[in-house]
Design an enzyme around this catalytic site. Structure first.
Site, PDB file in Angstrom:
ATOM      1  CB  ALA A  51      -0.877  -0.025   1.240  1.00  0.00           C
ATOM      2  N   GLY A 108       1.072  -4.984   1.339  1.00  0.00           N
ATOM      3  CA  GLY A 108      -0.086  -5.138   0.461  1.00  0.00           C
ATOM      4  C   GLY A 108       0.257  -5.924  -0.801  1.00  0.00           C
ATOM      5  CD  GLU A 163      -2.095  -7.242   3.529  1.00  0.00           C
ATOM      6  OE1 GLU A 163      -1.792  -6.097   3.123  1.00  0.00           O
ATOM      7  OE2 GLU A 163      -2.795  -7.440   4.538  1.00  0.00           O
ATOM      8  CD  GLU A 198       2.097  -5.005   6.092  1.00  0.00           C
ATOM      9  OE1 GLU A 198       2.969  -5.871   6.332  1.00  0.00           O
ATOM     10  OE2 GLU A 198       1.338  -5.071   5.116  1.00  0.00           O
TER      11      GLU A 198
END
Ligand code: COA
Ligand code: NAD
Length: 706
Positions: free
Chosen positions: A64, A103, A106, A126
């Site tokens: 992200a 992300g 993910e 993260e």
């Protein structure tokens, strides 16, 4: 209609969604829209039976967009895009290269199958940003690799390579050769074999070992890195939800925990540092391009502690090194230190013996200063002696063309004064390495008024090449870090000792705050004599009034040099590094206080920590207002990487913003009333910002925009 950030195309019966969002394919709004659109196109295309998601450029997605973390994610969110991918009725294969992080991983976990090139790295980092994976990572990873392994991977934050990932089922196939082609073939084969979509959400979680003892063992394994941190508990809660709840309920819990993690000071501090560490190389007036000058050979003069460490760092970075020392014994010692550095890397499993030998072979040695010819950069690391360094510099200047960067490794001398002795001072900088130079990541790059942009750019390129964090500093007393340490934090620590706190109380208080090691223990580790010598040199630049490190200097005079003499601020038992309180030191401090008429009293930990921090911040503000540091964020980076400031508090200037500058000023005024003006005059910049209700971060961003 095609999206620019995600291109869709079909080869045979396989559709390809290629994310193209340089430099690292972050999953910003345009990519999310592009993925949703591309998926729709692939699903609508009857000729398509399977889908590959890959990334263009140097890497799979780095996750992200961290710069979007301060606001809610715009639609479509990662969660909704990933849900759509997972629900796709055609098999979807993620094809990973470079780093699939956060992300990015993910996204791959939401795909039905995963392939990767051998050197791909997969991870959920993260936690290093103080947040938890919030787009299904904590729910899907346990379903793929098991709960306890997922917990370990998320809490460590460290990536694993593709082959390791394959061993525990995170990667289905490792692809040698062209990744996209290989992934398309892999996908076509799946289709041919009638493989169906394998939704991660539908898989059962392997809970083996996921009990209180297993969780405690994982937390214990990472406890050092997580000292003072809180995010790990949120990770435990999220993975527990994956074990105890159904997928949708688990996702909802993850969402809540992830939102909570985003609001913590810890997370704000760590995200601040992520950008601060990358921003340091941005210097007004210098293009990033100018920092890409090739550096093939570095010559180092002086094969002592620093020279040998710098040579190791250069060889580690693949650069050819010429190591020069005028003394045969000096050269021999330096080569021995280098051999020991590589041996230690082999012993720790960081290098194979062959790799170590290859790196060692990049270093050639010489007793002749003429061997500097042909180097792109010359770094001098001879004794800390102005005349000697000047003499070395004029010789080197006469042996090298004007394009060669000439760098001094000094912590005390004026770079301008050194450069003045040379015919072209414009190519001279200071490179203040920290010891051990092959390990410490901080490098202060000191420029003078004469330093030309090309030389500064080359110095920044040296930092990048050596994988160090190069922070530009002005040519002043102590540069950035030592100035704040000597005039601020450590001086205050000594004053507290004179006023009644013991060395062990001071150390314990600042270590409980989060510093890696308190000042007395650091002094004993590095040698009290080293500090005394540094201050003697610095005093040639600027004097300081008494009391100023009177305890440390007295210890040096008593030959209590620290661990190396088994006595310093503490005493040490033979063969043991444990610091033990010493009556002799207590008596010494009492005497020094008496001689200065200082009233002694008992001092509690909160006052110790507050005074040390306020001084650090106040002198930091002076460094900033004088222009010695370009940004408050640069100061934070210096203190995190060079002086053991706790990373999760973001650095002294970020910490000051967290406290609020109004509050900081108020407390400085409080001590000013109590302890007088000498050491407690607030910096003008701090006063100004506090009165205007502004922060150092605002000051930084206003200057960046200007
Ligand atoms: N969000 C926003 N920006 C990011 C980013 C992210 N997730 N990852 C990298 N960037 C930016 C960097 O700030 C840098 O910007 P700049 O050039 O303007 O300074 C640029 O992308 C290149 O990154 P950099 O770190 O300099 O490149 P690198 O090749 O050394 O490292 C990575 C690449 C991906 C390993 C590294 O950037 C990284 O670890 N990124 C963070 C990954 C992460 O934590 N993701 C979790 C978020 S969900
Ligand atoms: P050192 O005493 O270990 O090594 C200096 C080396 O320079 C010796 O091997 C010596 O033989 C050699 N030398 C002396 N004169 C020479 C000449 N004319 N030509 C070639 N070689 C010569 O010193 P060090 O601790 O490595 O420090 C080197 C420099 O780095 C100093 O300026 C010091 O202040 C600075 N520095 C040291 C540290 C540290 O922690 N040690 C940290 C930052 C900066």
């Amino acid at each position: 209609m095609q999206s620019e950030a995600v291109r869709y195309q079909r080869t045979g019966n396989v559709g390809l969604l290629l994310i193209d969002n340089p430099p690292v394919n972050v999953l910003g709004a345009a990519v999310r829209r592009g993925l949703a659109l591309g998926l729709e196109m692939a699903l609508a295309d009857d000729a398509v039976r399977g889908i590959v998601i890959a990334c263009a450029g140097r890497t799979f997605s780095a996750g992200a967009d961290i710069s979007e973390f301060n606001a809610p994610m715009s639609e479509p969110t990662l969660q909704s895009v990933f849900a759509a991918i997972e629900a796709a009725p055609k098999p979807v294969v993620a094809a990973m290269h470079g780093t699939a992080l956060g992300g990015g991983l993910e996204l791959a976990l939401a795909c039905h199958y995963r392939v990767a090139v051998p050197d791909a790295k997969l991870g959920l980092p993260e936690i290093t940003l103080g947040v938890i994976p919030g787009a299904g990572g904590t729910q899907r990873l346990p379903r793929v690799i098991g709960a306890i392994a997922a917990l370990d991977m998320i809490i460590s934050g460290a990536p694993v390579d593709a082959r390791t990932a394959q061993q525990f089922g995170l990667v289905d196939a490792v692809i040698d050769g062209d990744l996209v082609q290989g992934a398309q073939q892999y996908c076509a084969k799946l289709v041919e074999q009638g493989a169906t979509p394998r939704a991660t959400r539908g898989r059962a979680v392997d809970v083996t070992g996921f009990d209180s003892a297993g969780i405690a063992a994982v937390l214990g394994k990472h406890s050092r890195a997580l000292k003072g941190r809180t995010t790990q508990q949120l990770v435990v809660d999220a993975v527990t939800a994956a074990v105890q709840s159904d997928f949708d309920a688990g996702l909802a819990i993850e969402r809540k925990l992830a939102d909570r993690s985003l609001t913590t000071t810890e997370s704000k501090a760590l995200r601040h540092l992520f950008f601060a560490e990358r921003q340091v190389s941005r210097v007004p007036g210098l293009s990033v391009e100018s920092q890409k000058d090739p550096i093939a050979r570095v010559a180092i003069i002086g094969a002592g502690t620093m020279g040998s460490g710098i040579a190791t760092a250069c060889a580690d970075a693949g650069v050819a090194v010429t190591l020069i020392d005028s003394s045969a014994a000096g050269l021999e010692r330096g080569l021995g230190l280098i051999a020991a550095n590589f041996e230690s890397s082999v012993a720790r499993g960081r290098l194979t013996p062959d790799q170590a030998a290859e790196r060692r072979s990049r270093i050639v040695d010489s007793a002749d200063i003429e061997a500097v010819a042909g180097a792109d950069v010359v770094i001098e690391a001879v004794f800390e002696d102005l005349a000697l360094k000047q003499q070395v510099l004029s010789k080197v200047a006469s042996l090298t063309p004007a394009s060669t960067l000439l760098a001094f490794n000094t912590s005390t001398l004026s770079i301008a004064e050194l450069a003045a002795s040379c015919r072209d001072p414009q190519r001279v900088v200071g490179l203040h390495f920290f010891s051990p130079a092959h390990i410490m990541r901080l490098l202060e790059i000191v420029r003078t008024r004469a330093t030309e942009p090309a030389a500064l750019a080359k110095a920044l390129a040296v930092a990048k090449l050596l994988r160090k964090i190069g922070v530009v500093a002005g040519d002043a007393f102590g540069f950035i870090g030592n100035k704040m340490m000597l005039d601020g934090y450590w001086r205050e620590a000594e004053l507290l000792m004179l006023e009644g706190a013991s060395p062990e109380q001071v150390d314990a208080a600042v270590e409980a705050f989060g510093f890696a090691m308190g000042p007395a223990r650091v002094n004993d580790l590095g040698g009290t004599d080293v500090g005394t010598r540094t201050r003697i040199e610095l005093f040639k630049r600027e004097q300081r009034p008494d009391p100023y490190f009177v305890i440390a200097d007295a210890l040096t005079a008593m030959n209590r040099l620290g661990q190396k003499t088994s006595a310093g601020f503490y005493r040490y038992e033979p063969g043991n590094r444990k610091a033990l309180p010493d009556e002799e030191v207590a008596a010494l401090i009492e005497r020094l206080a008496r001689e200065r008429g200082i009233q002694r009293r008992s001092i509690e930990a909160p006052e110790i920590v507050e005074r040390c921090l306020l001084q650090l911040i106040n002198v930091g503000a002076q460094v900033l207002e004088s222009g010695v540091a370009l940004r408050a964020a640069d100061i934070d980076v210096v203190w995190i990487h060079g002086y053991g400031f706790p990373r999760h508090l973001g650095g002294p200037m970020f910490h000051a913003d967290t406290l609020g500058l109004g509050r900081v000023l108020e407390r400085i005024e409080h001590y000013r009333c109590r302890l007088g003006d000498d050491y407690w005059r607030p910096a003008a910049l701090l006063e100004q910002l506090a009165r205007q209700d502004r922060s150092f971060a605002q000051w930084d961003s206003e200057r960046t925009r200007a």
